[in-house]
Design an enzyme around this catalytic site. Structure first.
Site, short mmCIF file in Angstrom:
data_model
loop_
_atom_site.label_atom_id
_atom_site.label_comp_id
_atom_site.label_asym_id
_atom_site.label_seq_id
_atom_site.Cartn_x
_atom_site.Cartn_y
_atom_site.Cartn_z
N ASN A 9 1.02 -1.65 -0.23
CA ASN A 9 -0.26 -0.01 0.10
C ASN A 9 0.97 1.38 0.06
O ASN A 9 1.76 1.02 0.49
CB ASN A 9 -0.96 0.25 1.69
CG ASN A 9 -1.90 -1.19 1.56
OD1 ASN A 9 -1.99 -2.41 1.92
ND2 ASN A 9 -3.13 -1.30 0.29
N SER A 10 0.28 2.44 -0.26
CA SER A 10 1.40 3.29 -0.87
C SER A 10 0.76 4.53 0.60
O SER A 10 1.98 5.37 0.20
CB SER A 10 1.15 4.31 -2.22
OG SER A 10 -0.49 4.26 -2.49
N THR A 11 0.40 4.23 1.27
CA THR A 11 -0.29 4.99 2.10
C THR A 11 -1.02 4.48 2.87
O THR A 11 -0.64 3.20 3.29
CB THR A 11 -1.41 5.95 1.86
OG1 THR A 11 -2.57 5.28 1.42
CG2 THR A 11 -0.81 6.89 0.63
N GLN A 16 -5.88 3.36 3.92
CA GLN A 16 -5.77 2.29 2.43
C GLN A 16 -5.27 0.49 3.64
O GLN A 16 -4.36 0.66 3.98
CB GLN A 16 -4.96 2.12 1.51
CG GLN A 16 -4.54 3.18 0.48
CD GLN A 16 -3.41 3.11 -0.68
OE1 GLN A 16 -2.71 2.39 -0.72
NE2 GLN A 16 -4.01 3.74 -2.44
#
Length: 173
Positions: A9-11, A16
């Site tokens: 997950n990027s965040t 997320q």
């Protein structure tokens, strides 16, 4: 078959939830009777060096018992076509299958390799579009003489407290 599940997950968890990716991957393994281990992290897909991805690749290089790598979507593995192709090539050389659950890739076939390359190019294209939009917004803000970045003195906690910056930051979170 022993499968490495890669979840990225990027965040952070507040924005997320990794379970969105992990749950369908685990369900697939359970349906197929596969054993699995999870490599989960919060990092941008545009980064080539990521802690859990590096651990996963190291295990494969050392000849561990990983037979396949499965991701929820291709863009979770990477957003650079070159990086994706490098990873898939390394997996192929080690005899490790690659599975993208939602896109249904089977990179052991010529058609699977073609679709993988096309999807990888679109992931890279999407990343470049995001960068282009961000840069356009920054340019517009600069042309309007808007201040970009932290307020002056915001790195100094004492000055930040007195300026109201900390309260505004906490309120806007």
């Amino acid at each position: 078959m022993h499968v490495a599940l890669y979840v990225c997950n990027s965040t952070n968890l507040e924005r997320q939830n990794p379970a969105t990716q992990l749950q369908p991957l685990v369900e697939k393994c359970n349906r197929e009777g596969w054993t699995y281990e999870v490599f989960q992290e919060f990092a941008s897909g545009s980064l080539e060096r990521r802690t859990e991805l590096d651990k996963l690749l190291k295990k494969i290089r050392e000849g561990n018992t990983i037979n396949a790598v499965m991701v929820w979507r291709l863009d979770r593995l990477g957003r650079s076509l070159k990086h994706l192709l490098d990873i898939i090539s390394e997996l192929k050389n080690k005899g490790v299958k690659f599975i993208s659950l939602t896109e249904g890739f089977d990179t052991t076939t010529p058609q699977g390799e073609l679709f993988f390359s096309i999807a990888g190019a679109f992931a890279q294209f999407e990343r470049r579009l995001i960068q282009e939009r961000v840069n356009a917004g920054l340019s517009r803000a600069r042309s309007e003489n808007k201040h970009l970045g932290r307020p002056k003195g915001s790195k100094d906690k004492k000055r930040r407290r007195h300026s109201g910056y900390l309260l505004r930051w906490q309120r806007d979170k």
